[in-house]
Design an enzyme around this catalytic site. Structure first.
Site, PDB file in Angstrom:
ATOM      1  N   TYR A 136     -30.841 -14.547  27.309  1.00 54.96           N
ATOM      2  CA  TYR A 136     -32.188 -15.052  27.005  1.00 54.96           C
ATOM      3  C   TYR A 136     -32.837 -14.300  25.846  1.00 54.96           C
ATOM      4  O   TYR A 136     -33.985 -13.876  25.924  1.00 54.96           O
ATOM      5  CB  TYR A 136     -33.085 -15.008  28.252  1.00 54.96           C
ATOM      6  CG  TYR A 136     -32.457 -15.586  29.485  1.00 54.96           C
ATOM      7  CD1 TYR A 136     -31.775 -16.811  29.447  1.00 54.96           C
ATOM      8  CD2 TYR A 136     -32.527 -14.926  30.702  1.00 54.96           C
ATOM      9  CE1 TYR A 136     -31.188 -17.348  30.577  1.00 54.96           C
ATOM     10  CE2 TYR A 136     -31.947 -15.451  31.840  1.00 54.96           C
ATOM     11  CZ  TYR A 136     -31.270 -16.659  31.775  1.00 54.96           C
ATOM     12  OH  TYR A 136     -30.686 -17.182  32.913  1.00 54.96           O
ATOM     13  N   HIS A 137     -32.081 -14.187  24.733  1.00 49.02           N
ATOM     14  CA  HIS A 137     -32.578 -13.508  23.551  1.00 49.02           C
ATOM     15  C   HIS A 137     -32.480 -14.399  22.315  1.00 49.02           C
ATOM     16  O   HIS A 137     -31.928 -13.984  21.293  1.00 49.02           O
ATOM     17  CB  HIS A 137     -31.784 -12.218  23.308  1.00 49.02           C
ATOM     18  CG  HIS A 137     -31.838 -11.240  24.427  1.00 49.02           C
ATOM     19  ND1 HIS A 137     -30.897 -10.218  24.575  1.00 49.02           N
ATOM     20  CD2 HIS A 137     -32.716 -11.091  25.450  1.00 49.02           C
ATOM     21  CE1 HIS A 137     -31.203  -9.504  25.644  1.00 49.02           C
ATOM     22  NE2 HIS A 137     -32.292 -10.018  26.194  1.00 49.02           N
ATOM     23  N   PRO A 138     -32.998 -15.621  22.342  1.00 49.46           N
ATOM     24  CA  PRO A 138     -32.886 -16.485  21.160  1.00 49.46           C
ATOM     25  C   PRO A 138     -33.759 -15.985  20.021  1.00 49.46           C
ATOM     26  O   PRO A 138     -34.868 -15.491  20.226  1.00 49.46           O
ATOM     27  CB  PRO A 138     -33.375 -17.843  21.682  1.00 49.46           C
ATOM     28  CG  PRO A 138     -34.311 -17.503  22.794  1.00 49.46           C
ATOM     29  CD  PRO A 138     -33.734 -16.279  23.444  1.00 49.46           C
ATOM     30  N   ASP A 166     -28.208 -15.563  19.769  1.00 46.85           N
ATOM     31  CA  ASP A 166     -28.530 -15.137  21.129  1.00 46.85           C
ATOM     32  C   ASP A 166     -27.516 -14.075  21.538  1.00 46.85           C
ATOM     33  O   ASP A 166     -26.500 -13.871  20.870  1.00 46.85           O
ATOM     34  CB  ASP A 166     -28.458 -16.341  22.087  1.00 46.85           C
ATOM     35  CG  ASP A 166     -29.029 -16.058  23.468  1.00 46.85           C
ATOM     36  OD1 ASP A 166     -29.727 -15.035  23.643  1.00 46.85           O
ATOM     37  OD2 ASP A 166     -28.778 -16.866  24.384  1.00 46.85           O
ATOM     38  N   HIS A 167     -27.805 -13.405  22.630  1.00 48.49           N
ATOM     39  CA  HIS A 167     -26.823 -12.549  23.292  1.00 48.49           C
ATOM     40  C   HIS A 167     -26.308 -13.253  24.536  1.00 48.49           C
ATOM     41  O   HIS A 167     -27.094 -13.778  25.327  1.00 48.49           O
ATOM     42  CB  HIS A 167     -27.458 -11.222  23.729  1.00 48.49           C
ATOM     43  CG  HIS A 167     -27.799 -10.303  22.597  1.00 48.49           C
ATOM     44  ND1 HIS A 167     -28.951  -9.546  22.570  1.00 48.49           N
ATOM     45  CD2 HIS A 167     -27.142 -10.012  21.448  1.00 48.49           C
ATOM     46  CE1 HIS A 167     -28.979  -8.827  21.467  1.00 48.49           C
ATOM     47  NE2 HIS A 167     -27.895  -9.103  20.763  1.00 48.49           N
TER      48      HIS A 167
END
Length: 554
Positions: free
Chosen positions: A469-471, A295-296
């Site tokens: 919110y970048h899984p 994630d980020h």
């Protein structure tokens, strides 16, 4: 029992693109299974309302992490779209392709055929820049695709001040970070068209559903039906009834980097010991299922504004009502933009070949959940490292299909994460200290100018860092002899016939920036692999790499 040629699980970013492309030639029947409801209504379609849908159980699966051990056991929200369009219907609408070197890394790590030269033609095929605001260089950008890309008007002077400050600090300026040169400061792009959120549902699914060979089925997918090592359909629950949706050709999971590995494991595909622990019969022992989770993370660096020019002047119900009414009737005004209209991609240090820090600039000091950190006018930069070495996992909580999985990102578990975030804070302070912000920038709201030492910044990071919110990465694509690979470079699940995974879970490594664009690209490219009619010709375009990257940070 229902039967189709292709059964796609999930009407999200990749699933919508798949439905559009697989049905395009009219030869095949396609079913798209989606548990979520409609994406109609202003809370999703109005770009400025972006903070609402991701905080509503109607549209979001409501997942959160296990206590994160390196963040004082904080549990962080993990929003995933439970709605037509998936997360493209609840995200921030920021459009970033990723850097060319991201995809070259995919190729080098075993995802043969996914280099930048391979994927650029698919980005161009999916994009539509006819209404994009600047036309786009046709060598790099597409003009006839279903996904409309635009830019905000950048009317607030703070947007241009951010870009100017970057230049004053010695960084490059880029006209198009999705074109030849990602590195630098410039305008940010958004999936907004004619004032509306242009989600994957609007871009792809609605057109596909007008075709006689595409069917949308509502239901909760319990597992993939596997017979003699071959995927033949999916089992779905619809109310109190259980149905089988058969696939005569292939089953394709596009259910997100959280739900796709969960469905695989419930179907008997995953780490054998973990499946046995939950009483699930092992169909294929794939230890990589649910692993490699990435994630980020980001921080909000917030500054008090000396002038009353920020969006805070509209932070009241009367102004919001006026903005909403204008958008409702005209699709114009502040409601027609996500307000992320300036951005930057920079390198953290000399010796870093391509950008590893991203910025979103916003002319208000506010959180994604709509809570202001301080009363009054302010502005902020969202910033965070792009390539964290930390890795986590998605595992089963139980064998009950409706039980939420265990999600542990293992955030900040690598020492480099702390070093990189401290660098993000210090570089951002330097940018906000430039002449371009002299008449705008007041005191630092957060972290606060009194926090200077490594230990002080680490304490702030631990308390305030949030997911962007970048899984991704939980069904890694790689060579078939890679024991941790879940799918091969054709997106086929290794060890099971007629089953693929096509979404952000197949990313070998996270890309630079927001993930909606790359997820849609994966759907576009995978469709050609599935149809077997040949791939688009490779591109010869060469991306710009800072010639001073070995010796200079800027």
């Amino acid at each position: 029992m229902m039967e189709y040629d292709f059964v796609i699980v999930g009407a999200g970013s990749a699933g919508c693109a798949l439905a559009y492309r697989l049905s395009e030639n009219g030869k095949y029947t396609v079913a798209v299974i989606e548990f979520g409801g409609t994406d109609a209504g202003p809370l999703i379609q109005m770009p400025a309302a972006l903070s609402y849908p991701m905080n509503m159980s109607r549209y979001d699966w409501g997942y959160s992490t296990e206590p994160e051990p390196h963040l004082d056991n904080r549990s962080l929200a993990t929003p995933r779209g439970k709605v037509i369009g998936g997360s493209s219907s609840i995200n921030g609408m920021v459009y970033v392709r990723g850097h060319a070197r991201d995809f070259d890394h995919w190729q080098a790590s075993g995802a043969n055929g996914w280099s930048y030269a391979d994927v650029l033609p698919y980005y161009k095929r999916m994009e539509n820049w006819r209404s994009g605001g600047h036309g786009g260089d046709p060598a790099w950008r597409g003009r006839k695709g279903p996904l409309h890309i635009s830019r905000g008007p950048r009317l607030n002077p703070l947007f241009k001040a951010f870009v100017k400050a970057g230049a004053e600090a010695g960084y490059p300026v880029t006209k198009d970070y999705n074109g030849e040169q990602q590195e630098g400061f410039g305008p940010m792009e958004q999936t907004v068209y004619e004032g509306r959120r242009w989600s994957a549902a609007n871009a792809y699914l609605r057109t596909a559903l007008k075709r006689e060979n595409v069917t949308l089925i509502r239901g909760f997918v319990k597992k993939v039906v596997i017979e003699d090592g071959c995927a033949t359909g999916v089992e779905i629950a619809n109310g109190n009834q259980t149905q089988i949706v058969r696939a005569s050709r292939e089953v394709i999971l596009s259910a997100s980097s959280i739900n796709s590995p969960k469905i695989l494991m419930l179907s008997g595909i995953g780490p054998a010991d973990h499946l046995k622990e939950h009483g699930i019969k092992v169909v294929a022992d794939r230890p990589g299922v649910g692993q490699n989770l990435q994630d980020h993370l980001e921080l909000y660096i917030q500054i008090k504004s000396l002038l009353p020019i920020t969006l805070y002047r509209y932070w009241n119900w009367v102004s919001k009502a006026i903005i909403g009414a204008r958008w409702l009737f005209l699709k114009t005004g502040l409601g027609a933009s996500n307000q992320f209209e300036s951005a930057a991609f920079i390198r953290s240090d000399a010796g870093v070949e391509y950008p590893d820090i991203q910025y979103h600039f916003l002319p208000i000091a506010v959180r994604y959940d709509g809570k202001a950190a301080a009363e009054g006018h302010g502005f902020q930069a969202h910033t965070g490292p792009m390539r964290s070495p930390s890795r986590g996992s998605v595992t089963l909580r139980s064998n009950h299909p409706k039980a939420a999985p265990k999600i542990l990102f293992n955030y900040m578990s690598h020492p480099n994460d702390w070093r990189d975030f401290r660098q993000c804070i210090r570089l951002t302070r330097e940018i906000f200290g430039q002449k371009a912000f002299a008449k705008f920038a007041g005191k630092e709201i957060q972290p606060g100018a009194d926090l200077q030492t490594d230990d002080e910044l680490d304490s702030f990071i631990k308390e305030h860092v949030e997911s962007a919110y970048h899984p991704c990465g939980t069904c890694k694509m790689g060579a078939i002899d890679d024991p941790m690979a879940v799918v091969d470079p054709e997106t086929r699940v290794i060890g099971v016939k007629d089953l693929r995974v096509v979404d952000s879970s197949i990313f070998p490594r996270i890309t630079n920036g927001n993930l909606n664009g790359p997820s849609i690209m994966v759907g576009e490219k995978a469709a050609d692999h599935i149809l077997g009619d040949g791939m688009l010709a490779k591109s010869n375009a060469q991306p710009w790499i800072n010639p001073n990257w070995k010796t200079s940070q800027r």
